[in-house]
Design a protein around this motif. Structure first.
Motif, PDB file in Angstrom:
ATOM      1  N   GLN A 154     -26.566  20.341  23.762  1.00 33.73           N
ATOM      2  CA  GLN A 154     -26.840  20.626  25.169  1.00 33.73           C
ATOM      3  C   GLN A 154     -28.154  19.961  25.554  1.00 33.73           C
ATOM      4  O   GLN A 154     -29.228  20.493  25.325  1.00 33.73           O
ATOM      5  CB  GLN A 154     -26.918  22.145  25.406  1.00 33.73           C
ATOM      6  N   LYS A 156     -31.153  18.627  27.919  1.00 31.36           N
ATOM      7  CA  LYS A 156     -31.821  18.922  29.181  1.00 31.36           C
ATOM      8  C   LYS A 156     -33.170  18.195  29.189  1.00 31.36           C
ATOM      9  O   LYS A 156     -33.735  17.902  28.124  1.00 31.36           O
ATOM     10  CB  LYS A 156     -31.999  20.424  29.376  1.00 31.36           C
ATOM     11  N   ASP A 195     -31.707  17.858  23.316  1.00 28.88           N
ATOM     12  CA  ASP A 195     -31.413  19.259  23.003  1.00 28.88           C
ATOM     13  C   ASP A 195     -32.617  19.798  22.234  1.00 28.88           C
ATOM     14  O   ASP A 195     -32.829  19.436  21.077  1.00 28.88           O
ATOM     15  CB  ASP A 195     -30.146  19.354  22.153  1.00 28.88           C
TER      16      ASP A 195
END
Length: 306
Positions: A154, A156, A195
């Motif tokens: 994930q 970001k 991540d």
């Protein structure tokens, strides 16, 4: 003569018409084939041929439809296998976590009892083996989750310097016990799509290895810099170094160098690091010479699409 000329012109006209018609059919077939190949690659429904199945386009479409059906069936089977693996890993993780936690509690209770002097030496060994077993199972579970896609990266846009700071904090105690000094250089704050949890894990593995294989009183350097395409993270140590012929092997699962089999670890740390970084479209390399230490480089793309 006039009749022959007219017949020749008629034949030529018919031949040109047939050529035009064949070219039109070829273009239509090519366009339909291209559309259906794109649909096959993206998983969309195939475009049906308006003609009968006896045409070339109809026959090709029928075969493409079979291929698509096979792909869909295999994708379904793969998804089901992943779900089963996910449940299995979850069960293994739960079933091993509980007895190991209980072992640690019983060992702590035993330490509070009055025991013969030699018993404390055995307790130390039991605690060491329990911690080693715990580390083994955690590493295997992490590896299995990454390989089966149970854990998804994930990304970001967050501060890479903070991610690295947490990784360093996790090895400070082990480094201090060996009087190893960690020197960090970072251009911060350094915002980068990554991540944070798994990047921290990847860098921690490099730092942990550096601490394990660096002699007491040694040095470890952590440096970060921004390149044109990649952000570079370097973990360099003053350890024993790695032979050139072994540098490709160290990233494989369960690889341990022959000289360090007595050291802690099971040989999955570098494998996990490489896998985590590859899942973020980056890569890992190493530069090392025997007796000169090692320099592990982690390269993460500056843009999420790279």
């Amino acid at each position: 003569m006039t009749v022959i000329t007219a017949a020749a012109l008629l034949f030529a006209g018919f031949a040109l018409f047939r050529l035009w018609q064949q070219k039109k059919e070829i273009y239509a077939f090519t366009e339909l084939l291209e559309e259906n190949l794109d649909a096959l690659l993206t998983g969309k429904p195939l475009k049906k041929d308006q003609e009968t199945k006896d045409t070339l386009a109809g026959k090709v479409n029928e075969k493409l439809a079979r291929i698509q059906h096979i792909q869909e069936r295999k994708a379904k089977e793969s998804l089901e296998a992943k779900e089963q693996m996910k449940e299995l890993i979850s069960d293994i993780s739960h079933q091993t976590r509980t007895p190991i936690a209980n072992q640690k509690i019983y060992l702590e209770i035993l330490r509070q009892q009055e025991l013969p002097g030699e018993a404390y030496g055995f307790l130390d060994k039991l605690e060491h083996q329990t911690d080693k077993l715990d580390f083994l199972f955690q590493s295997l579970v992490k590896m299995s989750r990454l390989e089966t896609g149970v854990i998804q990266i994930q990304k970001k846009n967050c501060d890479l310097a903070e991610t690295l700071k947490r990784a360093v904090s996790a090895v400070v105690a082990a480094a201090s016990s060996k009087q190893i000094r960690i020197l960090a250089e970072a251009e911060g704050p350094f915002f980068l799509p990554h991540d944070p949890k798994w990047t921290e894990e990847a860098v921690f593995n490099l730092l942990d290895n550096a601490v394990k294989y660096t002699e007491p009183g040694g040095r470890i350097w952590l440096a970060v810099k921004k390149g044109e395409i990649f952000a570079e993270i370097h973990v360099k140590d003053s350890g024993k170094g790695i032979l050139l012929e072994r540098q490709a092997e160290i990233f494989t699962r369960f690889y341990r160098e022959p000289e360090v089999h007595d050291a802690e670890g099971i040989g999955v740390g570098l494998y996990l690091t490489r896998r985590i970084i590859e899942l973020q479209n980056g890569y890992v390399d190493v530069r090392s010479e025997p007796g000169e230490g090692s320099d592990f480089g982690v390269y993460l793309p500056l843009q999420p699409g790279i």
